[in-house]
Design a protein around this motif. Sequence first.
Motif, PDB file in Angstrom:
ATOM      1  N   PRO A 448      54.627  45.672  91.517  1.00  0.00           N
ATOM      2  CA  PRO A 448      53.429  45.808  91.471  1.00  0.00           C
ATOM      3  C   PRO A 448      52.495  45.495  92.374  1.00  0.00           C
ATOM      4  CG  PRO A 448      54.947  43.679  90.374  1.00  0.00           C
ATOM      5  CD  PRO A 448      55.768  44.507  92.074  1.00  0.00           C
ATOM      6  N   LEU A 449      50.894  46.215  91.673  1.00  0.00           N
ATOM      7  CA  LEU A 449      49.911  45.890  92.373  1.00  0.00           C
ATOM      8  C   LEU A 449      49.149  45.812  91.893  1.00  0.00           C
ATOM      9  CD1 LEU A 449      49.493  50.226  92.458  1.00  0.00           C
ATOM     10  CD2 LEU A 449      50.294  48.540  94.872  1.00  0.00           C
ATOM     11  N   PRO A 450      47.436  45.323  92.709  1.00  0.00           N
ATOM     12  CA  PRO A 450      46.769  44.587  92.570  1.00  0.00           C
ATOM     13  C   PRO A 450      45.990  45.716  91.297  1.00  0.00           C
ATOM     14  CG  PRO A 450      46.646  44.603  94.888  1.00  0.00           C
ATOM     15  CD  PRO A 450      47.861  45.783  94.361  1.00  0.00           C
ATOM     16  N   GLN A 451      44.818  44.711  90.070  1.00  0.00           N
ATOM     17  CA  GLN A 451      44.858  45.531  89.553  1.00  0.00           C
ATOM     18  C   GLN A 451      43.410  46.727  89.845  1.00  0.00           C
ATOM     19  OE1 GLN A 451      46.074  46.296  86.854  1.00  0.00           O
ATOM     20  NE2 GLN A 451      45.441  46.412  85.455  1.00  0.00           N
ATOM     21  N   ASP A 452      43.035  46.281  90.519  1.00  0.00           N
ATOM     22  CA  ASP A 452      42.066  47.106  91.406  1.00  0.00           C
ATOM     23  C   ASP A 452      42.130  47.706  92.756  1.00  0.00           C
ATOM     24  OD1 ASP A 452      39.561  46.875  88.729  1.00  0.00           O
ATOM     25  OD2 ASP A 452      40.172  44.885  88.928  1.00  0.00           O
ATOM     26  N   GLY A 453      41.240  48.232  92.972  1.00  0.00           N
ATOM     27  CA  GLY A 453      41.311  48.397  94.105  1.00  0.00           C
ATOM     28  C   GLY A 453      41.768  50.061  95.474  1.00  0.00           C
ATOM     29  N   PRO A 454      41.379  50.506  96.103  1.00  0.00           N
ATOM     30  CA  PRO A 454      41.978  51.474  96.251  1.00  0.00           C
ATOM     31  C   PRO A 454      43.694  51.274  97.342  1.00  0.00           C
ATOM     32  CG  PRO A 454      39.943  51.541  97.622  1.00  0.00           C
ATOM     33  CD  PRO A 454      39.865  49.879  96.340  1.00  0.00           C
ATOM     34  N   VAL A 455      44.495  52.239  97.431  1.00  0.00           N
ATOM     35  CA  VAL A 455      45.574  51.823  97.873  1.00  0.00           C
ATOM     36  C   VAL A 455      46.342  52.686  98.823  1.00  0.00           C
ATOM     37  CG1 VAL A 455      48.121  51.809  97.389  1.00  0.00           C
ATOM     38  CG2 VAL A 455      47.168  50.762  95.833  1.00  0.00           C
ATOM     39  N   ARG A 456      47.086  52.090 100.123  1.00  0.00           N
ATOM     40  CA  ARG A 456      47.089  53.019 101.257  1.00  0.00           C
ATOM     41  C   ARG A 456      48.685  53.330 100.963  1.00  0.00           C
ATOM     42  NH1 ARG A 456      44.699  56.924 104.349  1.00  0.00           N
ATOM     43  NH2 ARG A 456      44.957  58.047 106.411  1.00  0.00           N
ATOM     44  N   LEU A 457      48.976  54.816 101.114  1.00  0.00           N
ATOM     45  CA  LEU A 457      49.827  55.332 100.427  1.00  0.00           C
ATOM     46  C   LEU A 457      50.812  56.777 101.934  1.00  0.00           C
ATOM     47  CD1 LEU A 457      49.620  56.741  97.023  1.00  0.00           C
ATOM     48  CD2 LEU A 457      50.411  54.542  97.890  1.00  0.00           C
ATOM     49  N   LYS A 458      51.213  56.103 101.885  1.00  0.00           N
ATOM     50  CA  LYS A 458      52.853  57.110 103.248  1.00  0.00           C
ATOM     51  C   LYS A 458      53.696  57.696 102.932  1.00  0.00           C
ATOM     52  CE  LYS A 458      53.786  55.804 108.322  1.00  0.00           C
ATOM     53  NZ  LYS A 458      54.041  54.545 108.793  1.00  0.00           N
ATOM     54  N   ILE A 459      53.830  58.336 103.227  1.00  0.00           N
ATOM     55  CA  ILE A 459      55.359  58.906 103.765  1.00  0.00           C
ATOM     56  C   ILE A 459      55.427  59.330 104.842  1.00  0.00           C
ATOM     57  CG2 ILE A 459      54.294  61.899 103.436  1.00  0.00           C
ATOM     58  CD1 ILE A 459      56.797  62.266 101.601  1.00  0.00           C
ATOM     59  N   GLU A 460      57.214  59.050 105.697  1.00  0.00           N
ATOM     60  CA  GLU A 460      57.628  59.153 106.223  1.00  0.00           C
ATOM     61  C   GLU A 460      58.643  59.571 106.569  1.00  0.00           C
ATOM     62  OE1 GLU A 460      57.296  55.505 109.599  1.00  0.00           O
ATOM     63  OE2 GLU A 460      59.802  55.870 108.990  1.00  0.00           O
ATOM     64  N   ILE A 461      58.650  60.987 107.394  1.00  0.00           N
ATOM     65  CA  ILE A 461      60.396  61.651 107.232  1.00  0.00           C
ATOM     66  C   ILE A 461      60.645  61.930 108.635  1.00  0.00           C
ATOM     67  CG2 ILE A 461      60.889  64.450 107.389  1.00  0.00           C
ATOM     68  CD1 ILE A 461      59.601  64.559 104.718  1.00  0.00           C
ATOM     69  N   ARG A 462      62.362  61.465 109.245  1.00  0.00           N
ATOM     70  CA  ARG A 462      62.446  61.777 110.369  1.00  0.00           C
ATOM     71  C   ARG A 462      63.893  62.389 110.013  1.00  0.00           C
ATOM     72  NH1 ARG A 462      58.417  60.633 111.055  1.00  0.00           N
ATOM     73  NH2 ARG A 462      57.715  58.230 112.030  1.00  0.00           N
ATOM     74  N   GLY A 463      63.915  63.885 110.276  1.00  0.00           N
ATOM     75  CA  GLY A 463      64.813  65.048 109.979  1.00  0.00           C
ATOM     76  C   GLY A 463      65.295  64.900 108.142  1.00  0.00           C
ATOM     77  N   PRO A 464      66.655  64.730 108.236  1.00  0.00           N
ATOM     78  CA  PRO A 464      66.554  63.946 106.745  1.00  0.00           C
ATOM     79  C   PRO A 464      66.505  63.169 105.539  1.00  0.00           C
ATOM     80  CG  PRO A 464      69.056  63.904 107.776  1.00  0.00           C
ATOM     81  CD  PRO A 464      67.637  64.155 108.886  1.00  0.00           C
ATOM     82  N   LYS A 465      65.744  62.020 106.901  1.00  0.00           N
ATOM     83  CA  LYS A 465      65.651  60.701 105.691  1.00  0.00           C
ATOM     84  C   LYS A 465      63.228  60.635 105.318  1.00  0.00           C
ATOM     85  CE  LYS A 465      69.338  57.816 108.757  1.00  0.00           C
ATOM     86  NZ  LYS A 465      69.281  56.635 109.369  1.00  0.00           N
ATOM     87  N   LEU A 466      63.500  60.573 104.131  1.00  0.00           N
ATOM     88  CA  LEU A 466      62.163  60.037 104.174  1.00  0.00           C
ATOM     89  C   LEU A 466      62.190  58.275 103.558  1.00  0.00           C
ATOM     90  CD1 LEU A 466      60.013  62.531 101.122  1.00  0.00           C
ATOM     91  CD2 LEU A 466      60.717  59.696 100.968  1.00  0.00           C
ATOM     92  N   GLN A 467      61.178  57.830 103.372  1.00  0.00           N
ATOM     93  CA  GLN A 467      60.562  56.510 103.369  1.00  0.00           C
ATOM     94  C   GLN A 467      59.707  56.912 103.073  1.00  0.00           C
ATOM     95  OE1 GLN A 467      62.690  53.480 103.665  1.00  0.00           O
ATOM     96  NE2 GLN A 467      60.727  52.987 101.864  1.00  0.00           N
ATOM     97  N   PHE A 468      58.926  55.515 101.812  1.00  0.00           N
ATOM     98  CA  PHE A 468      57.860  55.351 101.601  1.00  0.00           C
ATOM     99  C   PHE A 468      57.309  53.899 101.675  1.00  0.00           C
ATOM    100  CE2 PHE A 468      58.548  58.530  97.714  1.00  0.00           C
ATOM    101  CZ  PHE A 468      57.407  59.324  98.264  1.00  0.00           C
ATOM    102  N   PHE A 469      55.868  53.863 102.139  1.00  0.00           N
ATOM    103  CA  PHE A 469      55.015  53.253 102.726  1.00  0.00           C
ATOM    104  C   PHE A 469      54.282  52.787 101.723  1.00  0.00           C
ATOM    105  CE2 PHE A 469      57.874  53.945 105.569  1.00  0.00           C
ATOM    106  CZ  PHE A 469      58.562  52.694 105.840  1.00  0.00           C
ATOM    107  N   VAL A 484      58.334  50.652 100.378  1.00  0.00           N
ATOM    108  CA  VAL A 484      58.635  50.993  98.769  1.00  0.00           C
ATOM    109  C   VAL A 484      60.033  51.354  98.761  1.00  0.00           C
ATOM    110  CG1 VAL A 484      57.665  52.054  96.647  1.00  0.00           C
ATOM    111  CG2 VAL A 484      56.498  51.619  98.259  1.00  0.00           C
ATOM    112  N   GLY A 485      60.979  50.752  97.833  1.00  0.00           N
ATOM    113  CA  GLY A 485      62.500  51.300  97.517  1.00  0.00           C
ATOM    114  C   GLY A 485      62.913  51.515  99.174  1.00  0.00           C
ATOM    115  N   GLY A 486      64.550  52.716  98.967  1.00  0.00           N
ATOM    116  CA  GLY A 486      65.111  52.286  99.600  1.00  0.00           C
ATOM    117  C   GLY A 486      65.148  53.557 100.155  1.00  0.00           C
ATOM    118  N   THR A 487      65.681  54.576 101.472  1.00  0.00           N
ATOM    119  CA  THR A 487      65.774  55.719 101.870  1.00  0.00           C
ATOM    120  C   THR A 487      66.636  57.600 101.713  1.00  0.00           C
ATOM    121  OG1 THR A 487      66.103  54.116 104.016  1.00  0.00           O
ATOM    122  CG2 THR A 487      66.474  56.922 104.325  1.00  0.00           C
TER     123      THR A 487
END
Length: 542
Positions: A448-469, A484-487
Amino acid sequence: MPTIRNPILPGFNPDPSILRVGDDYYVATSTFEWYPGVQIHHSKDLANWELVTRPLSRKSQLDMRGDPDSCGVWAPCLSHDGEQFFLIYTDVKRKDGSFKDAHNYLVTAPTIEGPWSDPVYMNSSGFDPSLFHDDDGKKWFVNMLWDHRTRPLLFAGIALQEYDHAQRKLIGPIKNIYQGTDLKLVEGPHLYKRNGKDGRPWYYLLTAEGGTGYEHAVTFARSRQIDGPYETHPIEHILTAKDAPLNPVQRAGHGDIVETADGKTFLVHLMGRPTTQKRRCVLGRETGIQEAYWGADDWLWVKNGPVPSLEVEIPGTRDDSGYWAEQRYQFDTLHPDFQWLRTPETERIFSVGDNQLTLFGRESIGSWFEQALVARRQTHFSYDAEVTLDFAPVDERQFAGITGYYGRYNFHYLTVTAHSDGKRELLIMSSLASHPDGKLSYPDAPVPLPQDGPVRLKIEIRGPKLQFFYAAGDARAAGNWQPVGGTLDASLLSDECGGHAEHGSFTGAFVGMAASDLNGTAKPAVFSDFVYRPVRDPSDRY
């Protein structure tokens, strides 16, 4: 000479064609479905390269809407006849099955920056065309021939035909001048002319063979006459890693040669750097370089070859500081690092201004026609990318966010969307070529997110692993990232997972911003402050 480490063009930069004009070197590489078409880099020393232009930048030159993944612009050839630049390229409309619909064109320009002309249509008999300017003033067009009758080996040889520049068309007979070796799949032809030790001229033909995967190779042949017969080099393949599976440089092939002003010879070539036990090349097909020399037998030999070297002596000393620098992008204009997919009508998918990139939601991510996706190449095995998104979806058919993207069936996508009741949420969408029917998977429950306002999104990759934030509300201001979620498996964003393994998927991983509106209302999504931050990680092999 100083030593540098391959590649010279990291990330998705395949099928290099190299040219020297005076003290300036240029390399043109394939862009496939990414717009504008063809990347041309410039160097003074063969070590330090800068992107100077993408010449196919308007609808009259290139419109790839409907081109499937890994179609579009294949294997450009850049040449110069002493007066102007010539660029030959293919626009592939179909590649799977028995047929290849591959249309070959020529554009010209007085300078490398342009203006580049509207195209001259050449032919459609095959792909990987090039243009050779003979010293008698004649120009010769060569391309591989496609024969749909001879499956599974549909590569019928290398065709030669004269090009009349005054008439702007091919003239005279077509001759099949070379059928390649037992490695098969002969393509990527380039012609050269050079005097031998006896003072008589040789015509040399360089080709690619073995497909674009781990059997790839550069094959060399020669003839006293331009139309053959051509004899093959004593070792056949002057560059290949096919018999050296542990070599750090793999998939070496599709090359071109250049001579320096002081007479040294270098070969640029396609290459890959596999990672993980499954040998996946996440950075796609890159451009490498090898030193070569002409032997007393009038043959070209690669120094320490035919296995490609990771480290090579080169005239210049490379400055890697920019490669490892954090890139912060503002959107008053679109930085040349970014490209989009297929369409020349950019006003329908994005606008820039006031330090913002506005994407107009169009078709779904992965569409072959009109999707709003703006992205840059992944050029490091490990990195962080983050962006601020202001987006107010009304239902589940509107979504926008940050994506690690390879193609239609290969992406990981963190989206801001809404449930059917209109409540805003975060949702991860993944598309994996191994999934039955190419359907989406949703690896984690919505957040769930607040109904209004900007959101900062991030993708982090370390070799074969990807993680969202993500960070929203006060957390965004404080930079408090929440996972957000798992690897996820970042190595799926690779040629080897593109649906056709390494022989049919030809691009590389991108990271960027996307927006879709399946309601058809072109809902805008506003992005700002995009950051790409290279990371040196212990998991990286190179």
